[in-house]
Scaffold this motif. Structure first.
Motif, PDB file in Angstrom:
ATOM      1  N   TYR A 117     -16.551  47.634 -41.620  1.00  7.28           N
ATOM      2  CA  TYR A 117     -18.419  48.337 -41.018  1.00  7.28           C
ATOM      3  C   TYR A 117     -18.055  49.300 -40.846  1.00  7.28           C
ATOM      4  N   ALA A 118     -17.640  49.629 -39.706  1.00  6.43           N
ATOM      5  CA  ALA A 118     -17.502  51.241 -38.578  1.00  6.43           C
ATOM      6  C   ALA A 118     -16.038  52.146 -38.869  1.00  6.43           C
ATOM      7  N   SER A 119     -15.615  51.549 -39.686  1.00 10.24           N
ATOM      8  CA  SER A 119     -14.368  52.979 -39.638  1.00 10.24           C
ATOM      9  C   SER A 119     -14.394  53.310 -41.073  1.00 10.24           C
ATOM     10  N   GLY A 120     -14.792  52.763 -42.129  1.00 13.77           N
ATOM     11  CA  GLY A 120     -15.633  52.890 -43.612  1.00 13.77           C
ATOM     12  C   GLY A 120     -15.375  52.191 -44.531  1.00 13.77           C
ATOM     13  N   ILE A 126     -19.454  50.622 -45.383  1.00 13.37           N
ATOM     14  CA  ILE A 126     -20.389  50.901 -45.600  1.00 13.37           C
ATOM     15  C   ILE A 126     -19.401  52.687 -45.160  1.00 13.37           C
ATOM     16  N   PRO A 127     -19.639  53.653 -45.883  1.00 14.65           N
ATOM     17  CA  PRO A 127     -18.680  54.728 -46.221  1.00 14.65           C
ATOM     18  C   PRO A 127     -19.734  56.111 -44.474  1.00 14.65           C
ATOM     19  N   THR A 128     -19.023  55.991 -44.468  1.00 11.40           N
ATOM     20  CA  THR A 128     -18.784  56.879 -42.831  1.00 11.40           C
ATOM     21  C   THR A 128     -18.135  58.414 -42.651  1.00 11.40           C
ATOM     22  N   ASP A 129     -18.770  58.864 -42.554  1.00  9.01           N
ATOM     23  CA  ASP A 129     -18.501  59.934 -42.580  1.00  9.01           C
ATOM     24  C   ASP A 129     -18.388  60.110 -40.363  1.00  9.01           C
ATOM     25  N   PHE A 130     -17.052  60.549 -40.153  1.00  8.81           N
ATOM     26  CA  PHE A 130     -16.816  60.951 -38.982  1.00  8.81           C
ATOM     27  C   PHE A 130     -17.187  62.053 -38.664  1.00  8.81           C
ATOM     28  N   ASP A 131     -18.093  62.801 -38.827  1.00  8.83           N
ATOM     29  CA  ASP A 131     -18.724  64.410 -38.192  1.00  8.83           C
ATOM     30  C   ASP A 131     -19.413  65.123 -36.868  1.00  8.83           C
ATOM     31  N   LEU A 132     -19.873  63.278 -36.732  1.00  9.82           N
ATOM     32  CA  LEU A 132     -21.557  63.691 -35.797  1.00  9.82           C
ATOM     33  C   LEU A 132     -21.091  64.112 -34.196  1.00  9.82           C
ATOM     34  N   ASP A 133     -21.832  65.417 -33.742  1.00  8.55           N
ATOM     35  CA  ASP A 133     -21.423  66.099 -33.213  1.00  8.55           C
ATOM     36  C   ASP A 133     -21.802  65.244 -31.598  1.00  8.55           C
ATOM     37  N   GLU A 134     -20.718  65.280 -30.002  1.00  3.70           N
ATOM     38  CA  GLU A 134     -21.767  64.645 -29.088  1.00  3.70           C
ATOM     39  C   GLU A 134     -23.348  65.306 -28.442  1.00  3.70           C
ATOM     40  N   GLY A 135     -23.581  66.472 -29.349  1.00  2.00           N
ATOM     41  CA  GLY A 135     -24.665  66.803 -28.569  1.00  2.00           C
ATOM     42  C   GLY A 135     -26.220  65.928 -29.772  1.00  2.00           C
ATOM     43  N   ALA A 136     -25.902  65.826 -30.904  1.00  2.00           N
ATOM     44  CA  ALA A 136     -26.777  64.947 -31.648  1.00  2.00           C
ATOM     45  C   ALA A 136     -27.784  63.728 -30.777  1.00  2.00           C
ATOM     46  N   THR A 137     -28.977  64.029 -31.292  1.00  2.00           N
ATOM     47  CA  THR A 137     -29.906  62.750 -30.701  1.00  2.00           C
ATOM     48  C   THR A 137     -30.427  62.142 -32.565  1.00  2.00           C
ATOM     49  N   SER A 138     -30.740  62.622 -33.210  1.00  2.00           N
ATOM     50  CA  SER A 138     -30.513  62.116 -34.634  1.00  2.00           C
ATOM     51  C   SER A 138     -30.287  62.695 -36.130  1.00  2.00           C
ATOM     52  N   ILE A 139     -30.469  62.081 -36.821  1.00  2.00           N
ATOM     53  CA  ILE A 139     -29.445  62.165 -38.067  1.00  2.00           C
ATOM     54  C   ILE A 139     -30.766  63.198 -38.843  1.00  2.00           C
ATOM     55  N   VAL A 140     -30.507  63.962 -39.456  1.00  2.00           N
ATOM     56  CA  VAL A 140     -32.023  64.236 -40.478  1.00  2.00           C
ATOM     57  C   VAL A 140     -31.042  64.206 -41.945  1.00  2.00           C
ATOM     58  N   SER A 141     -32.633  63.584 -42.547  1.00  2.00           N
ATOM     59  CA  SER A 141     -31.755  63.559 -44.004  1.00  2.00           C
ATOM     60  C   SER A 141     -33.260  64.218 -44.926  1.00  2.00           C
TER      61      SER A 141
END
Length: 311
Positions: free
Chosen positions: A27-30, A33-48
């Motif tokens: 599930y975590a590998s994509g 569940i479709p997964t993008d491995f582009d999340l920045d370390e400083g992010a606190t939330s993801i907004v759509s």
């Protein structure tokens, strides 16, 4: 005269190293569940950004002046981000021992024992990310407990015959179809079924009456929009209860049906991030981190979870 040898001269070593076998992080590998491995370390939330259609057309006569209008509302969807860390440490003595072994002829092409803690650090991070993707954490929801279509069925597939098991599975497709008012053959229909491991085994071993085809192959043949029928021990009642999806003693397995498409559900994550080696006193330490966004359910009416008595 008896010739004697030190034991190390009569040992034959295996060319391989026996290590821990880790479950796949499906599930975590994509993989699921479709997964993008582009999340920045400083992010606190993801907004759509979310656009919802409003209004519709209407029948009108030739002399009507009132024309119906359509519009779209704009909103935001937010999911939280959690960071996880793990460290690997060596004593200065261990580092010096490795240097001595190298000078004494240790084959550097072989895996050092110190390599395995580094590999373990990566695996424990991805394993925790895998659990977070499906179970969430605290008030954060995952695929197995987020608000979607749900049904608590009294049907027990473990005591049933192949014909009724087939009907039970295909009824789940119909429920999604009718909820969203679409044709069964529509490309919008779900393409993935995740089953508890013991139910997958029952379906694999059970043949449809008067055929040589098991239930899994029959479904794929007669419902061509279903591309993937998977199994996971994470859907077994013991795991669902352990991680708080079901209450203790519920004794219910779960099936999940969804479309593997980022328009329907998705995740954002970072790769495993290694930091520089730190030296503290006589200890060397390297820290690894991984940033994980919660599973984002974009189309909850197109995902269905069904629970039923466990086998």
């Amino acid at each position: 005269m008896t010739v004697k040898f030190l034991s190390r001269y009569t040992e034959q070593r295996l060319p391989r190293v026996i290590t821990t076998i880790w479950p796949k992080d499906t599930y975590a590998s994509g993989d699921r569940i479709p997964t993008d491995f582009d999340l920045d370390e400083g992010a606190t939330s993801i907004v759509s950004d979310v656009y919802d259609a409003e209004g519709g057309s209407d029948w009108m006569d030739d002399w009507s002046n009132e024309i119906t209008q359509v519009d779209a509302s704009l909103s935001e969807n937010r999911v939280p981000v959690l960071d996880q860390y793990v460290a690997v440490a060596w004593a200065r003595k261990q580092v010096k021992s490795a240097e001595l072994a190298s000078r004494n002829g240790f084959d550097g092409s072989k895996k050092l024992l110190s390599d395995f803690p580094l590999q373990t650090a990566v695996k424990v991070l991805t394993q925790r990310a895998n659990l977070f993707a499906v179970y969430g954490k605290g008030g954060i929801k995952g695929l197995f407990n987020a608000p979607v279509l749900e049904e608590a069925s009294s049907y027990n597939p473990y005591t049933a015959n192949p014909e009724t098991i087939r009907s039970f599975i295909t009824q789940q497709f119909s429920d999604i179809q009718f909820t969203n008012n679409v044709e069964e053959a529509s490309e919008q229909m779900p393409d993935t079924v995740d089953l508890p491991s013991r139910m997958f085994r029952v379906m694999y071993d059970s043949l449809i009456v008067n055929t040589e085809t098991n239930i899994i192959l029959w479904i794929k043949k007669n419902y061509p929009f279903i591309k993937n029928i998977n199994f996971s021990g994470l859907l077994n009642s013991e795991m669902l209860e352990r991680f708080g999806v079901n209450a203790p003693g519920t004794n219910r397995d779960m099936m999940v049906i969804y479309k593997k498409d980022p328009f329907y559900l998705s995740r954002q994550s970072s790769k495993v991030i290694p930091y520089d080696v730190e030296k503290t006193g006589t200890k060397y330490q390297v820290i690894y981190s991984m940033v994980n966004g919660a599973t984002n359910i974009h189309q909850p009416d197109w995902i269905k979870r069904t629970t039923f008595p466990k086998g």
